[in-house]
Scaffold this motif. Structure first.
Motif, PDB file in Angstrom:
ATOM      1  N   ALA A 124       0.832  -1.203   0.000  1.00  0.00           N
ATOM      2  CA  ALA A 124       0.000   0.000   0.000  1.00  0.00           C
ATOM      3  C   ALA A 124       0.872   1.260   0.000  1.00  0.00           C
ATOM      4  N   LEU A 125       1.943   1.249   0.793  1.00  0.00           N
ATOM      5  CA  LEU A 125       2.855   2.404   0.806  1.00  0.00           C
ATOM      6  C   LEU A 125       3.490   2.620  -0.557  1.00  0.00           C
ATOM      7  N   MET A 126       3.879   1.545  -1.219  1.00  0.00           N
ATOM      8  CA  MET A 126       4.482   1.668  -2.547  1.00  0.00           C
ATOM      9  C   MET A 126       3.495   2.243  -3.553  1.00  0.00           C
ATOM     10  N   VAL A 127       2.277   1.730  -3.545  1.00  0.00           N
ATOM     11  CA  VAL A 127       1.244   2.226  -4.468  1.00  0.00           C
ATOM     12  C   VAL A 127       0.970   3.701  -4.194  1.00  0.00           C
ATOM     13  N   LEU A 128       0.837   4.068  -2.937  1.00  0.00           N
ATOM     14  CA  LEU A 128       0.540   5.451  -2.584  1.00  0.00           C
ATOM     15  C   LEU A 128       1.690   6.377  -2.939  1.00  0.00           C
ATOM     16  N   ALA A 129       2.906   5.972  -2.656  1.00  0.00           N
ATOM     17  CA  ALA A 129       4.072   6.823  -2.943  1.00  0.00           C
ATOM     18  C   ALA A 129       4.156   7.164  -4.422  1.00  0.00           C
ATOM     19  N   LEU A 130       3.824   6.227  -5.274  1.00  0.00           N
ATOM     20  CA  LEU A 130       3.895   6.469  -6.719  1.00  0.00           C
ATOM     21  C   LEU A 130       2.769   7.369  -7.205  1.00  0.00           C
ATOM     22  N   ARG A 131       1.743   7.573  -6.411  1.00  0.00           N
ATOM     23  CA  ARG A 131       0.635   8.479  -6.758  1.00  0.00           C
ATOM     24  C   ARG A 131       0.885   9.908  -6.305  1.00  0.00           C
ATOM     25  N   LEU A 132       1.774  10.101  -5.325  1.00  0.00           N
ATOM     26  CA  LEU A 132       1.952  11.415  -4.704  1.00  0.00           C
ATOM     27  C   LEU A 132       3.148  12.164  -5.288  1.00  0.00           C
ATOM     28  N   GLU A 133       3.010  13.475  -5.302  1.00  0.00           N
ATOM     29  CA  GLU A 133       4.120  14.344  -5.698  1.00  0.00           C
ATOM     30  C   GLU A 133       4.412  15.318  -4.574  1.00  0.00           C
ATOM     31  N   VAL A 134       5.683  15.511  -4.309  1.00  0.00           N
ATOM     32  CA  VAL A 134       6.130  16.494  -3.334  1.00  0.00           C
ATOM     33  C   VAL A 134       6.968  17.500  -4.110  1.00  0.00           C
ATOM     34  N   ASP A 135       6.548  18.767  -4.108  1.00  0.00           N
ATOM     35  CA  ASP A 135       7.204  19.820  -4.889  1.00  0.00           C
ATOM     36  C   ASP A 135       7.306  19.428  -6.362  1.00  0.00           C
ATOM     37  N   GLY A 136       6.240  18.814  -6.875  1.00  0.00           N
ATOM     38  CA  GLY A 136       6.195  18.441  -8.284  1.00  0.00           C
ATOM     39  C   GLY A 136       7.018  17.224  -8.637  1.00  0.00           C
ATOM     40  N   GLU A 137       7.556  16.551  -7.673  1.00  0.00           N
ATOM     41  CA  GLU A 137       8.432  15.398  -7.910  1.00  0.00           C
ATOM     42  C   GLU A 137       7.831  14.129  -7.311  1.00  0.00           C
ATOM     43  N   GLY A 138       8.123  13.014  -7.953  1.00  0.00           N
ATOM     44  CA  GLY A 138       7.790  11.712  -7.398  1.00  0.00           C
ATOM     45  C   GLY A 138       8.884  11.291  -6.431  1.00  0.00           C
ATOM     46  N   PRO A 139       8.837  10.073  -5.975  1.00  0.00           N
ATOM     47  CA  PRO A 139       9.855   9.610  -5.021  1.00  0.00           C
ATOM     48  C   PRO A 139      11.238   9.537  -5.673  1.00  0.00           C
ATOM     49  N   LEU A 169      -6.224   9.042   0.504  1.00  0.00           N
ATOM     50  CA  LEU A 169      -6.307   7.609   0.791  1.00  0.00           C
ATOM     51  C   LEU A 169      -7.557   6.986   0.152  1.00  0.00           C
ATOM     52  N   TYR A 170      -8.689   7.683   0.229  1.00  0.00           N
ATOM     53  CA  TYR A 170      -9.894   7.150  -0.410  1.00  0.00           C
ATOM     54  C   TYR A 170      -9.753   7.122  -1.936  1.00  0.00           C
ATOM     55  N   ALA A 171      -9.128   8.142  -2.514  1.00  0.00           N
ATOM     56  CA  ALA A 171      -8.898   8.156  -3.959  1.00  0.00           C
ATOM     57  C   ALA A 171      -7.961   7.020  -4.362  1.00  0.00           C
ATOM     58  N   ALA A 172      -6.936   6.762  -3.557  1.00  0.00           N
ATOM     59  CA  ALA A 172      -6.020   5.669  -3.844  1.00  0.00           C
ATOM     60  C   ALA A 172      -6.741   4.330  -3.749  1.00  0.00           C
ATOM     61  N   ALA A 173      -7.660   4.199  -2.800  1.00  0.00           N
ATOM     62  CA  ALA A 173      -8.446   2.956  -2.664  1.00  0.00           C
ATOM     63  C   ALA A 173      -9.285   2.743  -3.899  1.00  0.00           C
ATOM     64  N   ASP A 174      -9.969   3.791  -4.363  1.00  0.00           N
ATOM     65  CA  ASP A 174     -10.803   3.666  -5.555  1.00  0.00           C
ATOM     66  C   ASP A 174      -9.962   3.297  -6.780  1.00  0.00           C
ATOM     67  N   ALA A 175      -8.817   3.952  -6.923  1.00  0.00           N
ATOM     68  CA  ALA A 175      -7.938   3.686  -8.059  1.00  0.00           C
ATOM     69  C   ALA A 175      -7.390   2.259  -8.029  1.00  0.00           C
ATOM     70  N   SER A 176      -7.027   1.786  -6.840  1.00  0.00           N
ATOM     71  CA  SER A 176      -6.474   0.426  -6.758  1.00  0.00           C
ATOM     72  C   SER A 176      -7.548  -0.621  -7.035  1.00  0.00           C
ATOM     73  N   GLU A 177      -8.795  -0.324  -6.708  1.00  0.00           N
ATOM     74  CA  GLU A 177      -9.878  -1.251  -7.044  1.00  0.00           C
ATOM     75  C   GLU A 177     -10.136  -1.300  -8.539  1.00  0.00           C
ATOM     76  N   GLN A 178     -10.017  -0.162  -9.206  1.00  0.00           N
ATOM     77  CA  GLN A 178     -10.210  -0.123 -10.646  1.00  0.00           C
ATOM     78  C   GLN A 178      -9.117  -0.897 -11.364  1.00  0.00           C
ATOM     79  N   VAL A 179      -7.891  -0.801 -10.855  1.00  0.00           N
ATOM     80  CA  VAL A 179      -6.778  -1.550 -11.457  1.00  0.00           C
ATOM     81  C   VAL A 179      -6.986  -3.045 -11.243  1.00  0.00           C
ATOM     82  N   ALA A 180      -7.475  -3.420 -10.062  1.00  0.00           N
ATOM     83  CA  ALA A 180      -7.670  -4.824  -9.735  1.00  0.00           C
ATOM     84  C   ALA A 180      -8.832  -5.440 -10.527  1.00  0.00           C
ATOM     85  N   ALA A 181      -9.793  -4.622 -10.941  1.00  0.00           N
ATOM     86  CA  ALA A 181     -10.989  -5.146 -11.628  1.00  0.00           C
ATOM     87  C   ALA A 181     -10.745  -5.485 -13.070  1.00  0.00           C
TER      88      ALA A 181
END
Length: 181
Positions: A124-139, A169-181
């Motif tokens: 879950a941390l890996m999936v979330l980290a790849l969705r987030l940007e800090v100062d316009g940057e990914g991890p 977190l809720y947006a990430a949950a929805d997105a991960s369900e769409q990928v899984a479906a």
């Protein structure tokens, strides 16, 4: 059913009634007509009974995101050097009752302890980290600790609110369900 008098010593907290099976159709108990309940006090008042309920732990990434969002919504987002306040000095407050960082909320939602590692929380941390940007940057680093630091940096950004963390977190949950479906 035959009821006998109170316990010989008059103690209303006497042992529970003994049931005697005289035949298949008749049960005789040996306690008074007044039923003694474990939550009744002698004066007739009620008392609160503490019941431990095991909360089901999530089994999917989407479930982990939703459970972490609920933990944050109830207790708040913690921003600071550690993942939760008073990490070393407060040993009495349950983790699920404290404000937590996003990383700690995910780990707490999955394992019940923000210091515990598990494959589901790590995923879950890996999936979330790849969705987030800090100062316009990914991890910067794509190992577990780099991804965890990236999520924590996002949560620690100035002006970040509990509501925005819960929404992510809720947006990430929805997105991960769409990928899984």
């Amino acid at each position: 059913m035959t009821h006998h008098g109170a316990a010989p010593d008059g103690n209303p907290d006497a042992t529970p009634p003994r049931l005697h099976l005289n035949n298949l159709n008749e049960i005789e108990d040996t306690v008074s007509v007044q039923t003694i309940r474990p939550t009744d006090l002698p004066a007739g008042h009620r008392r609160t009974v503490h019941v431990d309920v095991t909360i089901p732990r999530p089994t999917t990434v989407a479930g982990a995101f939703r459970a972490a969002a609920r933990v944050l919504a109830v207790n708040g987002l913690y921003q600071g050097g550690d993942y939760f306040p008073n990490a070393l000095s407060d040993v009495h407050t349950p983790f699920a009752s404290r404000p937590l960082s996003i990383v700690a909320a995910l780990r707490c939602a999955v394992e019940g302890d923000p210091r515990a590692y598990s494959l589901l929380a790590d995923e879950a941390l890996m999936v979330l980290a790849l969705r987030l940007e800090v100062d316009g940057e990914g991890p910067e680093d794509h190992d577990l600790f780099g991804l965890e630091a990236h999520v924590d940096d996002w949560g620690d950004a100035e002006g970040r609110t509990t509501e925005s963390a819960v929404a992510v977190l809720y947006a990430a949950a929805d997105a991960s369900e769409q990928v899984a479906a």
